[in-house]
Design an enzyme around this catalytic site. Structure first.
Site, PDB file in Angstrom:
ATOM      1  N   CYS B 123      -4.653   4.642   0.766  1.00  0.00           N
ATOM      2  CA  CYS B 123      -5.262   4.784   2.171  1.00  0.00           C
ATOM      3  C   CYS B 123      -5.317   5.626   3.008  1.00  0.00           C
ATOM      4  O   CYS B 123      -6.105   4.608   4.022  1.00  0.00           O
ATOM      5  CB  CYS B 123      -3.428   5.315   2.739  1.00  0.00           C
ATOM      6  N   HIS B 271      -5.327   4.583  10.011  1.00  0.00           N
ATOM      7  CA  HIS B 271      -4.549   3.634   8.934  1.00  0.00           C
ATOM      8  C   HIS B 271      -3.562   3.046   9.366  1.00  0.00           C
ATOM      9  O   HIS B 271      -2.432   4.058   9.523  1.00  0.00           O
ATOM     10  CB  HIS B 271      -4.112   4.201   7.284  1.00  0.00           C
ATOM     11  N   ASN B 302       2.313  -2.590   5.354  1.00  0.00           N
ATOM     12  CA  ASN B 302       0.771  -1.415   5.210  1.00  0.00           C
ATOM     13  C   ASN B 302       0.602  -1.895   3.815  1.00  0.00           C
ATOM     14  O   ASN B 302       0.648  -2.412   3.175  1.00  0.00           O
ATOM     15  CB  ASN B 302       2.304  -0.544   4.893  1.00  0.00           C
TER      16      ASN B 302
END
Lengths: 74, 356
Positions: B123, B271, B302
């Site tokens: 991430c 993120h 995500n």
């Protein structure tokens, strides 16, 4: 304590729910990983207290949680 | 302290590739919640989960990367023979070895004079990757470089994991960077805390715990979660606390380093872990809602390291090709690792999302 309970109810998005200080956290409706997350957020935002997920889950009752928050709040 | 100020490098264009396959929490994943739509609605409202784009069985992060890179070369009208470097940030490569970057050089037909290397981060990877590429370019010898960030995290999540299954999507995003003496300084802050590695990890399947008959069998962990050691593991509460703990100082510090006011920043692109985490960070930093996009997860899932460039592509779209933007980008997650930069994007040649 009353404000704390209101914050808790709002935190777990269960408006209208009546909670007593001797209620067990795990017995609250919808007490799941999402409720744990929203409660952690509420404690951080309202009281400046950061608990780990485990610490929160180890709190038996609402009163126990309140005690920890009172002890640690800034 | 890892704070780097690097000038003379600029971003020229951006293309994000997402898989065509879309799944939705309400329909395709209701089985995780025994069809309890009230519970699903709670997740949608609170966390912002809804739809995800996931790669099919045959598609890997490298395939998505190839699509993004080809489109990037085409849209920026760049001669592949002029590329000096290709770097790929991924944790879901095609093979243990060789890495994805060098294979992509071969597949796309970039010159053998190209420097290629993978970077193993999740991430935080786009900001780390931008820093690495800026550093390589500033040290000389590389004038035109492609940074690609991509993962297929959906492939390592258990199908019967109520907590993680509805969360992750797949994507790859390619960024073209060029040397430009007039380019303003970009400021990077890089951070790590390896003591927290067990908060988000995939323990089995590599060399510490090679895959075997036992660690590849899912175990019932209760609360609707079945995971094997070879699946992705996450402690949501720990990651939530970590994100708040590190992101608030990170944003304050980068603004101070750059001497930027909140109001002059066009976008704070975090993120896209989920809307809930981003909103929690935004409220505590008192950032305006309009400059903090948070809807990527509900559209795509995500996307690990690709979530920041995917948000630049999707949320800002043509705005980035029309005028320059001052951006703060910040990634945080697996490692634990986090990285933040203050960067001025010039008017880009392209900025788009394509389906693979």
């Amino acid at each position: 304590m009353e404000t704390f309970i209101n914050n808790l109810v709002e935190g777990i998005n269960s408006q209208g729910l009546i909670i007593q200080s001797n209620h067990k956290l795990v017995e609250l409706p919808n007490w799941d990983s999402l409720a744990i997350l929203t409660t952690l957020s509420m404690l951080d935002m309202e009281y400046g207290v950061t608990l780990s997920g485990t610490e929160l889950q180890n709190c038996g009752t609402v009163a126990e949680l309140y005690g920890i928050v009172e002890q640690r709040k800034k | 302290m890892a704070i780097a100020r690097i000038s003379g490098v600029c971003i020229r264009g951006l293309v994000t590739a997402i898989p065509r396959k879309e799944v939705s929490l309400s329909n395709d994943e209701a089985y995780l919640f025994d069809g309890n739509q009230a519970q699903i609605e709670r997740l949608k409202q609170t966390i912002g989960l809804d739809k995800r784009r996931i790669a099919d069985e045959q598609t890997t992060a490298m395939d998505l990367a190839e699509t993004a890179i080809r489109k990037l070369l085409e849209e920026t009208n760049t001669d592949p023979g002029s590329i000096d470097g290709l770097f790929m940030v991924t944790q879901t490569p095609d093979y243990f070895q060789p890495g994805n970057a060098v294979m992509l050089q071969g597949r796309i037909g970039l010159p053998t004079t190209c420097a290629c290397m993978d970077i193993n981060l999740g991430c935080s990877g786009y900001v780390y990757g931008l820093w690495a590429v800026h550093s390589f370019m500033a040290s000389g010898g590389l004038d035109r470089v492609i940074l690609v960030v991509g993962d297929t995290i959906s492939k390592i999540v258990s199908e019967n994991d109520r907590a993680l299954r509805p969360l992750f999507g797949d994507a790859a995003s390619a960024t073209l960077l060029e040397s430009n003496l007039g380019a303003p300084e970009a400021i990077f802050e890089l951070r790590s805390d390896g003591t927290g590695y067990q908060s988000l990890w995939q323990p089995g399947g590599a060399f510490r715990e090679p895959v075997n008959d036992e660690n590849s069998v899912p175990e019932n962990l209760g609360e609707g979660i079945e995971r094997s050691r070879c699946h992705l593991h996450m402690d949501g509460a720990e990651i939530f606390n970590f994100s708040l703990k590190v992101e608030l100082p990170a944003i304050r510090e980068i603004l101070e380093e750059a001497d930027w006011d909140v109001d002059e920043v066009d976008g704070f692109v975090f993120h896209q872990a989920n809307r809930y985490i981003i909103e929690n960070i935004r409220k505590r930093l008192k950032l305006p809602e309009s400059s903090v996009p948070s809807a990527t997860v509900e559209k795509f899932g995500n996307q690990s390291g690709a979530s920041i460039p995917a948000t630049l592509s999707d949320h800002y779209g043509n705005q980035l090709t029309e005028k320059p933007h001052k951006m703060v980008l910040s990634g945080f997650g697996v490692g634990l690792s986090w990285a933040t930069c203050a960067i001025e994007l010039p008017k880009l040649l392209c900025n788009s999302i394509i389906e693979h």
